[in-house]
Scaffold this motif. Structure first.
Motif, PDB file in Angstrom:
ATOM      1  N   GLU A  22     -16.773  -1.075 -12.474  1.00  0.00           N
ATOM      2  CA  GLU A  22     -16.293  -0.700 -11.095  1.00  0.00           C
ATOM      3  C   GLU A  22     -15.560   0.471 -11.123  1.00  0.00           C
ATOM      4  N   HIS A  23     -14.851   0.906 -12.097  1.00  0.00           N
ATOM      5  CA  HIS A  23     -14.169   1.963 -12.397  1.00  0.00           C
ATOM      6  C   HIS A  23     -14.660   3.278 -12.869  1.00  0.00           C
ATOM      7  N   LYS A  71       0.851   1.153  -9.004  1.00  0.00           N
ATOM      8  CA  LYS A  71       1.181  -0.018  -8.983  1.00  0.00           C
ATOM      9  C   LYS A  71       1.299  -0.563  -7.251  1.00  0.00           C
ATOM     10  N   GLN A  72       2.178   0.448  -6.751  1.00  0.00           N
ATOM     11  CA  GLN A  72       2.479   0.365  -5.306  1.00  0.00           C
ATOM     12  C   GLN A  72       1.273  -0.120  -4.489  1.00  0.00           C
ATOM     13  N   ARG A  73       0.406   0.910  -4.778  1.00  0.00           N
ATOM     14  CA  ARG A  73      -1.165   1.144  -3.955  1.00  0.00           C
ATOM     15  C   ARG A  73      -1.775  -0.142  -4.259  1.00  0.00           C
ATOM     16  N   TRP A  74      -1.779  -0.682  -5.681  1.00  0.00           N
ATOM     17  CA  TRP A  74      -2.585  -1.810  -5.943  1.00  0.00           C
ATOM     18  C   TRP A  74      -2.189  -3.034  -5.420  1.00  0.00           C
ATOM     19  N   ALA A  75      -0.850  -3.313  -4.920  1.00  0.00           N
ATOM     20  CA  ALA A  75      -0.061  -4.300  -4.278  1.00  0.00           C
ATOM     21  C   ALA A  75      -0.876  -4.593  -2.888  1.00  0.00           C
ATOM     22  N   ASP A  76      -1.443  -3.363  -2.122  1.00  0.00           N
ATOM     23  CA  ASP A  76      -1.811  -3.647  -1.167  1.00  0.00           C
ATOM     24  C   ASP A  76      -3.324  -4.194  -1.077  1.00  0.00           C
ATOM     25  N   PRO A  77      -3.622  -5.474  -0.817  1.00  0.00           N
ATOM     26  CA  PRO A  77      -5.101  -5.866  -1.269  1.00  0.00           C
ATOM     27  C   PRO A  77      -5.923  -5.199  -0.049  1.00  0.00           C
ATOM     28  N   VAL A  79      -6.514  -2.188  -0.114  1.00  0.00           N
ATOM     29  CA  VAL A  79      -6.709  -0.876  -0.801  1.00  0.00           C
ATOM     30  C   VAL A  79      -7.809  -1.179  -2.026  1.00  0.00           C
ATOM     31  N   GLU A  80      -9.003  -0.662  -2.186  1.00  0.00           N
ATOM     32  CA  GLU A  80      -9.828  -0.917  -3.249  1.00  0.00           C
ATOM     33  C   GLU A  80      -8.962  -0.469  -4.614  1.00  0.00           C
ATOM     34  N   GLU A  81      -9.517  -1.323  -5.680  1.00  0.00           N
ATOM     35  CA  GLU A  81      -8.990  -0.859  -6.881  1.00  0.00           C
ATOM     36  C   GLU A  81      -9.449   0.392  -7.451  1.00  0.00           C
ATOM     37  N   ARG A 201      -5.752 -10.473  -9.799  1.00  0.00           N
ATOM     38  CA  ARG A 201      -6.639  -9.646  -9.018  1.00  0.00           C
ATOM     39  C   ARG A 201      -6.818 -10.534  -7.843  1.00  0.00           C
ATOM     40  N   SER A 202      -7.045 -11.748  -7.774  1.00  0.00           N
ATOM     41  CA  SER A 202      -7.145 -12.545  -6.662  1.00  0.00           C
ATOM     42  C   SER A 202      -5.791 -12.870  -5.645  1.00  0.00           C
TER      43      SER A 202
END
Length: 210
Positions: A22-23, A71-77, A79-81, A201-202
Motif C-alpha cells: 500500500e506504500h 506519528k501525530q498524523r498517523w494517530a488520526d484514523p 488519515v490514510e497511512e 493499526r486497528s
C-alpha cells in the motif's frame, strides 16, 4: 527481510513501519523526483518495478526496510497511512563474510520534514534496532559528496570519514559499535516502543502521543 514484517517502532515524533504494497504508489511518486534520484543514486522505475522492488526488500535476507510515518498524523484514523509517509530508512547487510557490517540509508522524501531533526531521530532508532535485533557491529553510510546535510548529520552521530570515491562522487563514513556506542544506543532505545503492527493499526487512534 521478514524479521520486521509485523514490527512498528514508535519514537518521539515518528513511527517506523514495514514497507508494504500500500506504500508503493506514494513511494513511486517520490522517486520521480530528479533530486531524490540524485541523492539516493537511484534510477527511475516503473510502478510495476517498484512493486517488485518492495517485494524483494520484504523477502531478501540482506535488506531491512522501514517506512517513516508522521506519528501525530498517523494517530488520526481519518488519515490514510499512505498520507502519513515521510520517507524511508534501510539497513543493507552488504558483506556475506561479515554479517555484522551494515550499510545504513535514510531518506526524508517530504521536503517540509527536512531540517527538523527527523533524520537524526530515525537514524538513531534504526541503529538501535540494528544492534539489538540484527547483531550489527559496524555501520557504514555512503553519501553523495554534494549531500552536505546528510554528511554533517552522520558526523554528528560520531561517524568517521573513511574514504572518498571521486568516480562515484561519494564519501563513505563508518561507526564501529564499541561499548560506549552500544550503551548510548541502548539508552536512546529506551525512548522507542516496539509494538505489533497488526494490532496497532486497528486501534491507532489510541496511540499515546508524547
Amino acid at each position: 527481510m521478514k524479521i520486521n514484517e509485523h514490527t512498528i517502532l514508535e519514537g518521539p515524533r515518528v513511527l517506523l513501519v514495514p514497507y508494504n504494497e500500500e506504500h508503493v504508489p506514494r513511494y513511486h511518486e517520490w522517486m520521480k523526483s530528479p533530486e531524490l534520484q540524485q541523492l539516493t543514486a537511484s534510477e527511475p522505475l516503473s510502478l510495476q518495478q517498484e512493486y517488485d522492488m518492495q517485494k524483494s526488500w520484504r523477502e531478501d535476507d540482506d535488506k531491512c526496510t522501514f517506512i517513516i510515518l508522521d506519528k501525530q498524523r498517523w494517530a488520526d484514523p481519518g488519515v490514510e497511512e499512505e498520507q502519513c509517509m515521510v520517507g524511508d530508512v534501510n539497513i543493507f547487510l552488504t558483506d556475506p563474510l561479515d554479517p555484522s557490517l551494515a550499510e545504513l540509508e535514510v531518506m526524508i522524501a517530504e521536503p517540509s520534514y527536512r531540517g527538523r531533526g527527523i533524520g537524526k531521530e530515525v537514524t538513531r532508532m534504526m541503529m538501535g534496532y540494528g544492534v539489538t535485533k540484527l547483531g550489527v557491529g559496524r555501520f557504514q553510510a555512503k553519501i553523495g559528496l554534494d549531500n552536505q546535510v546528510s554528511i554533517s548529520m552522520f558526523k554528528k552521530l560520531r561517524f568517521q570519514e573513511v574514504s572518498v570515491c571521486n568516480v562515484f562522487k561519494e564519501v563513505t563514513l563508518e561507526l564501529t559499535v564499541d561499548e560506549s556506542v552500544r550503551t548510548k544506543l541502548l539508552d536512546e532505545a529506551a525512548n522507542v516502543t516496539e509494538r505489533d503492527y497488526r494490532e496497532t493499526r486497528s486501534s491507532r487512534h489510541q496511540l499515546v502521543l508524547h
